[in-house]
Design a protein around this motif. Structure first.
Motif, short mmCIF file in Angstrom:
data_model
loop_
_atom_site.label_atom_id
_atom_site.label_comp_id
_atom_site.label_asym_id
_atom_site.label_seq_id
_atom_site.Cartn_x
_atom_site.Cartn_y
_atom_site.Cartn_z
N ASP A 19 -8.75 -18.54 10.65
CA ASP A 19 -7.35 -18.37 11.07
C ASP A 19 -6.35 -19.00 10.11
N THR A 20 -6.80 -19.87 9.23
CA THR A 20 -5.88 -20.58 8.34
C THR A 20 -5.92 -20.09 6.89
N TYR A 21 -6.84 -19.15 6.60
CA TYR A 21 -6.96 -18.71 5.20
C TYR A 21 -7.34 -17.24 5.12
N ARG A 22 -6.42 -16.46 4.55
CA ARG A 22 -6.64 -15.03 4.29
C ARG A 22 -6.05 -14.70 2.94
N VAL A 23 -6.76 -13.93 2.15
CA VAL A 23 -6.30 -13.52 0.83
C VAL A 23 -6.26 -12.00 0.76
N VAL A 24 -5.09 -11.46 0.42
CA VAL A 24 -4.93 -10.03 0.19
C VAL A 24 -4.50 -9.87 -1.27
N HIS A 25 -5.18 -8.98 -1.97
CA HIS A 25 -4.99 -8.80 -3.42
C HIS A 25 -4.81 -7.30 -3.65
N LEU A 26 -3.68 -6.92 -4.25
CA LEU A 26 -3.39 -5.51 -4.54
C LEU A 26 -2.92 -5.36 -5.97
N THR A 27 -3.16 -4.18 -6.55
CA THR A 27 -2.80 -3.93 -7.95
C THR A 27 -1.94 -2.67 -8.05
N PRO A 28 -0.79 -2.77 -8.74
CA PRO A 28 0.04 -1.58 -8.95
C PRO A 28 -0.70 -0.55 -9.80
N GLU A 58 0.84 -1.20 0.00
CA GLU A 58 0.00 0.00 0.00
C GLU A 58 0.87 1.25 0.00
N ALA A 59 2.00 1.23 0.72
CA ALA A 59 2.92 2.36 0.72
C ALA A 59 3.54 2.59 -0.66
N LEU A 60 3.66 1.52 -1.45
CA LEU A 60 4.14 1.66 -2.83
C LEU A 60 3.11 2.33 -3.73
N GLY A 61 1.88 2.40 -3.26
CA GLY A 61 0.81 2.97 -4.07
C GLY A 61 -0.07 1.93 -4.72
N PHE A 62 0.13 0.65 -4.37
CA PHE A 62 -0.72 -0.41 -4.92
C PHE A 62 -2.14 -0.24 -4.35
N ARG A 63 -3.15 -0.48 -5.18
CA ARG A 63 -4.55 -0.38 -4.78
C ARG A 63 -4.99 -1.68 -4.10
N LEU A 64 -5.60 -1.57 -2.93
CA LEU A 64 -6.13 -2.74 -2.25
C LEU A 64 -7.44 -3.15 -2.92
N ASP A 96 9.73 6.50 -16.90
CA ASP A 96 10.84 7.36 -16.47
C ASP A 96 11.47 6.73 -15.23
N ILE A 97 12.59 6.06 -15.41
CA ILE A 97 13.24 5.32 -14.34
C ILE A 97 13.69 6.24 -13.20
N LYS A 98 14.18 7.42 -13.54
CA LYS A 98 14.64 8.35 -12.50
C LYS A 98 13.47 8.83 -11.64
N ALA A 99 12.39 9.20 -12.26
CA ALA A 99 11.22 9.69 -11.52
C ALA A 99 10.58 8.57 -10.69
N ALA A 100 10.49 7.37 -11.27
CA ALA A 100 9.90 6.23 -10.56
C ALA A 100 10.74 5.86 -9.34
N ARG A 101 12.05 5.82 -9.51
CA ARG A 101 12.93 5.51 -8.38
C ARG A 101 12.79 6.57 -7.29
N ALA A 102 12.80 7.84 -7.68
CA ALA A 102 12.67 8.93 -6.72
C ALA A 102 11.35 8.84 -5.96
N ASP A 103 10.27 8.49 -6.65
CA ASP A 103 8.97 8.34 -6.01
C ASP A 103 9.00 7.23 -4.96
N LEU A 104 9.58 6.09 -5.31
CA LEU A 104 9.64 4.99 -4.35
C LEU A 104 10.53 5.33 -3.16
N VAL A 105 11.64 5.99 -3.40
CA VAL A 105 12.52 6.40 -2.31
C VAL A 105 11.76 7.36 -1.38
N ALA A 106 10.99 8.28 -1.95
CA ALA A 106 10.20 9.21 -1.14
C ALA A 106 9.14 8.49 -0.31
N ARG A 107 8.73 7.32 -0.77
CA ARG A 107 7.75 6.51 -0.04
C ARG A 107 8.42 5.61 1.01
N GLY A 108 9.75 5.71 1.12
CA GLY A 108 10.46 4.95 2.14
C GLY A 108 10.97 3.60 1.68
#
Length: 147
Positions: free
Chosen positions: A37-46, A23-29, A76-88
C-alpha cells in the motif's frame, strides 16, 4: 563515457489518473508494480523516446505538479498538437518566442503561431498533466551539429 537520461520522476497525486492520462497520450506502459500500500511504481515511455517517465506511490517527496518544462520533441508541431487534441489533451495554441530560438518559462515573449521560418527548435505548444506537471511540444526538424 555516455550519460543517458532515461527516466524522469513525476510527482502525481492520483497514480491511476496519471497512468490513464499518459496512456491516452500514447505512452507505452513498461511497468506497473505494486509492492504494498505504500509503494507502487508506474513506468511509461513516449513513442520513439529513450527516456521514460516514472511515478507512483512512495517514489518521490516532490509536490504533485511541481515538475515544469519537460519537452517532447516532434518533427511536425501542427500534426503533433492535432494528434494530442484528438486524444482529448488540452494543448495550448502553437507559439514561438519573440526573441528567437527558445521560449521563456513564462508566457512573456510568446508570439502566436509557429516560428515564421519554421526554424528548428523554434515552435512550441504547451500542456499539463492532470496534476499540473508542465510539458512542451518542441518542433525539431534539423539537429544542430553534434546533437
Amino acid at each position: 563515457m555516455d550519460l543517458k537520461l532515461e527516466v524522469v520522476v513525476l510527482p502525481v497525486s492520483d497514480v491511476d489518473r496519471a497512468k490513464a492520462f499518459y496512456e491516452a497520450l500514447g505512452f507505452r506502459l513498461d511497468v506497473d508494480h505494486v509492492a504494498d500500500d505504500t509503494y507502487r511504481v508506474v513506468h511509461l515511455t513516449p513513442p520513439g523516446s529513450s527516456c521514460s517517465v516514472l511515478f507512483g506511490t512512495g517514489v518521490t517527496t516532490a509536490a504533485p505538479g511541481s515538475v515544469q518544462g519537460l519537452h517532447l520533441v516532434v518533427t511536425d508541431i501542427k500534426a503533433a498538437r492535432a494528434d494530442l487534441v484528438a486524444r482529448g489533451v488540452g494543448v495550448g495554441e502553437i507559439f514561438h518566442d519573440a526573441g528567437g530560438v527558445f521560449h521563456r518559462g513564462t508566457r512573456e515573449g510568446r508570439v502566436g503561431g509557429p516560428h515564421p521560418e519554421r526554424a528548428s527548435y523554434g515552435s512550441f505548444a504547451a500542456f499539463s498533466d492532470p496534476d499540473g506537471n508542465g510539458w512542451v511540444l518542441q518542433e525539431v526538424t534539423t539537429r544542430l551539429p553534434g546533437r
